[in-house]
Design a protein around this motif. Structure first.
Motif, PDB file in Angstrom:
ATOM      1  N   LYS A   1       0.869  -1.182   0.000  1.00  0.00           N
ATOM      2  CA  LYS A   1       0.000   0.000   0.000  1.00  0.00           C
ATOM      3  C   LYS A   1       0.897   1.219   0.000  1.00  0.00           C
ATOM      4  O   LYS A   1       1.614   1.465   0.961  1.00  0.00           O
ATOM      5  CB  LYS A   1      -0.908   0.015   1.222  1.00  0.00           C
ATOM      6  N   PRO A   2       0.905   1.989  -1.101  1.00  0.00           N
ATOM      7  CA  PRO A   2       1.768   3.157  -1.122  1.00  0.00           C
ATOM      8  C   PRO A   2       1.311   4.185  -0.098  1.00  0.00           C
ATOM      9  O   PRO A   2       0.138   4.281   0.241  1.00  0.00           O
ATOM     10  CB  PRO A   2       1.615   3.692  -2.548  1.00  0.00           C
ATOM     11  N   ASN A   3       2.238   4.948   0.407  1.00  0.00           N
ATOM     12  CA  ASN A   3       1.941   5.961   1.404  1.00  0.00           C
ATOM     13  C   ASN A   3       1.379   7.185   0.695  1.00  0.00           C
ATOM     14  O   ASN A   3       2.091   8.141   0.424  1.00  0.00           O
ATOM     15  CB  ASN A   3       3.204   6.304   2.189  1.00  0.00           C
ATOM     16  N   THR A   4       0.091   7.128   0.379  1.00  0.00           N
ATOM     17  CA  THR A   4      -0.523   8.196  -0.398  1.00  0.00           C
ATOM     18  C   THR A   4      -0.934   9.371   0.463  1.00  0.00           C
ATOM     19  O   THR A   4      -1.032  10.490  -0.042  1.00  0.00           O
ATOM     20  CB  THR A   4      -1.749   7.683  -1.162  1.00  0.00           C
ATOM     21  N   ASP A   5      -1.175   9.154   1.761  1.00  0.00           N
ATOM     22  CA  ASP A   5      -1.603  10.251   2.628  1.00  0.00           C
ATOM     23  C   ASP A   5      -0.526  11.325   2.727  1.00  0.00           C
ATOM     24  O   ASP A   5      -0.811  12.511   2.573  1.00  0.00           O
ATOM     25  CB  ASP A   5      -1.961   9.734   4.014  1.00  0.00           C
ATOM     26  N   ALA A   6       0.702  10.924   2.965  1.00  0.00           N
ATOM     27  CA  ALA A   6       1.801  11.891   3.077  1.00  0.00           C
ATOM     28  C   ALA A   6       2.035  12.582   1.740  1.00  0.00           C
ATOM     29  O   ALA A   6       2.265  13.792   1.694  1.00  0.00           O
ATOM     30  CB  ALA A   6       3.069  11.195   3.557  1.00  0.00           C
ATOM     31  N   SER A   7       1.978  11.822   0.658  1.00  0.00           N
ATOM     32  CA  SER A   7       2.179  12.407  -0.664  1.00  0.00           C
ATOM     33  C   SER A   7       1.074  13.392  -0.998  1.00  0.00           C
ATOM     34  O   SER A   7       1.331  14.452  -1.570  1.00  0.00           O
ATOM     35  CB  SER A   7       2.224  11.307  -1.729  1.00  0.00           C
ATOM     36  N   THR A   8      -0.153  13.059  -0.642  1.00  0.00           N
ATOM     37  CA  THR A   8      -1.277  13.950  -0.911  1.00  0.00           C
ATOM     38  C   THR A   8      -1.147  15.232  -0.125  1.00  0.00           C
ATOM     39  O   THR A   8      -1.369  16.323  -0.661  1.00  0.00           O
ATOM     40  CB  THR A   8      -2.603  13.250  -0.569  1.00  0.00           C
ATOM     41  N   GLU A   9      -0.765  15.117   1.139  1.00  0.00           N
ATOM     42  CA  GLU A   9      -0.579  16.317   1.967  1.00  0.00           C
ATOM     43  C   GLU A   9       0.552  17.178   1.424  1.00  0.00           C
ATOM     44  O   GLU A   9       0.447  18.409   1.407  1.00  0.00           O
ATOM     45  CB  GLU A   9      -0.320  15.926   3.423  1.00  0.00           C
ATOM     46  N   GLN A  10       1.633  16.553   0.975  1.00  0.00           N
ATOM     47  CA  GLN A  10       2.753  17.306   0.406  1.00  0.00           C
ATOM     48  C   GLN A  10       2.314  18.030  -0.861  1.00  0.00           C
ATOM     49  O   GLN A  10       2.654  19.188  -1.077  1.00  0.00           O
ATOM     50  CB  GLN A  10       3.937  16.375   0.104  1.00  0.00           C
ATOM     51  N   LEU A  11       1.532  17.351  -1.694  1.00  0.00           N
ATOM     52  CA  LEU A  11       1.037  17.956  -2.924  1.00  0.00           C
ATOM     53  C   LEU A  11       0.121  19.131  -2.615  1.00  0.00           C
ATOM     54  O   LEU A  11       0.217  20.193  -3.242  1.00  0.00           O
ATOM     55  CB  LEU A  11       0.298  16.915  -3.766  1.00  0.00           C
ATOM     56  N   LYS A  12      -0.769  18.963  -1.629  1.00  0.00           N
ATOM     57  CA  LYS A  12      -1.649  20.072  -1.232  1.00  0.00           C
ATOM     58  C   LYS A  12      -0.841  21.264  -0.746  1.00  0.00           C
ATOM     59  O   LYS A  12      -1.136  22.409  -1.081  1.00  0.00           O
ATOM     60  CB  LYS A  12      -2.616  19.607  -0.135  1.00  0.00           C
ATOM     61  N   ALA A  13       0.183  20.992   0.060  1.00  0.00           N
ATOM     62  CA  ALA A  13       1.019  22.079   0.574  1.00  0.00           C
ATOM     63  C   ALA A  13       1.752  22.792  -0.563  1.00  0.00           C
ATOM     64  O   ALA A  13       1.819  24.024  -0.595  1.00  0.00           O
ATOM     65  CB  ALA A  13       2.017  21.542   1.595  1.00  0.00           C
ATOM     66  N   ASP A  14       2.280  22.005  -1.511  1.00  0.00           N
ATOM     67  CA  ASP A  14       2.978  22.601  -2.649  1.00  0.00           C
ATOM     68  C   ASP A  14       2.048  23.480  -3.470  1.00  0.00           C
ATOM     69  O   ASP A  14       2.411  24.594  -3.853  1.00  0.00           O
ATOM     70  CB  ASP A  14       3.565  21.508  -3.549  1.00  0.00           C
ATOM     71  N   LEU A  15       0.856  22.977  -3.746  1.00  0.00           N
ATOM     72  CA  LEU A  15      -0.096  23.759  -4.523  1.00  0.00           C
ATOM     73  C   LEU A  15      -0.555  25.002  -3.764  1.00  0.00           C
ATOM     74  O   LEU A  15      -0.757  26.061  -4.361  1.00  0.00           O
ATOM     75  CB  LEU A  15      -1.291  22.891  -4.924  1.00  0.00           C
ATOM     76  N   HIS A  16      -0.684  24.887  -2.440  1.00  0.00           N
ATOM     77  CA  HIS A  16      -1.071  26.039  -1.628  1.00  0.00           C
ATOM     78  C   HIS A  16       0.015  27.118  -1.690  1.00  0.00           C
ATOM     79  O   HIS A  16      -0.281  28.302  -1.881  1.00  0.00           O
ATOM     80  CB  HIS A  16      -1.332  25.605  -0.188  1.00  0.00           C
ATOM     81  N   HIS A  17       1.285  26.712  -1.547  1.00  0.00           N
ATOM     82  CA  HIS A  17       2.383  27.670  -1.620  1.00  0.00           C
ATOM     83  C   HIS A  17       2.467  28.314  -3.002  1.00  0.00           C
ATOM     84  O   HIS A  17       2.689  29.523  -3.117  1.00  0.00           O
ATOM     85  CB  HIS A  17       3.718  27.002  -1.273  1.00  0.00           C
ATOM     86  N   LEU A  18       2.285  27.511  -4.025  1.00  0.00           N
ATOM     87  CA  LEU A  18       2.314  28.041  -5.393  1.00  0.00           C
ATOM     88  C   LEU A  18       1.185  29.034  -5.604  1.00  0.00           C
ATOM     89  O   LEU A  18       1.388  30.110  -6.180  1.00  0.00           O
ATOM     90  CB  LEU A  18       2.220  26.885  -6.394  1.00  0.00           C
ATOM     91  N   THR A  19       0.002  28.707  -5.123  1.00  0.00           N
ATOM     92  CA  THR A  19      -1.142  29.613  -5.251  1.00  0.00           C
ATOM     93  C   THR A  19      -0.882  30.925  -4.515  1.00  0.00           C
ATOM     94  O   THR A  19      -1.168  32.001  -5.054  1.00  0.00           O
ATOM     95  CB  THR A  19      -2.406  28.944  -4.692  1.00  0.00           C
TER      96      THR A  19
END
Length: 110
Positions: free
Chosen positions: A5-23
């Motif tokens: 089971k890939p660790n998608t929760d951490a990756s999803t949170e990182q992606l959200k944070a990246d998109l938030h910073h970019l926005t």
């Protein structure tokens, strides 16, 4: 067979944070263009470009990692199926015949 089971929760949170910073950076850039200070615009543009580049790199790395995990999972499933067919040839023939009949019946109704 080990399930992965890939660790998608951490990756999803990182992606959200990246998109938030970019926005946020893009919003700052847009707000900075309202006043006409050229140095402020240049600085914010450089920050936006850097964050965009970093986000793109992370997304590419995540995509490659997910592709690799999916490929490995499919390969493992194929290996398990191949082993089952070799260990139980007559059961496999029966299952294939039953599946063929069901598909034939479904297609014949059209």
């Amino acid at each position: 067979m080990a399930s992965r089971k890939p660790n998608t929760d951490a990756s999803t949170e990182q992606l959200k944070a990246d998109l938030h910073h970019l926005t946020q950076t893009i919003e700052e850039l847009v707000n900075a263009t309202a006043d006409d200070s050229r140095s402020n615009i240049k600085e914010l543009r450089e920050r936006a470009e850097k964050r965009l580049h970093d986000t793109r790199d992370r997304l590419e790395a995540r995509g490659e990692r997910l592709y690799g995990e999916a490929r490995d999972t499919v390969r493992d499933q194929v290996d398990v199926c191949d082993k089952y067919v070799h260990d139980n040839p007559w059961s496999s023939v029966g299952i294939a015949a039953a599946a063929g009949m069901v598909i034939g019946l479904l297609l014949g109704r059209r």
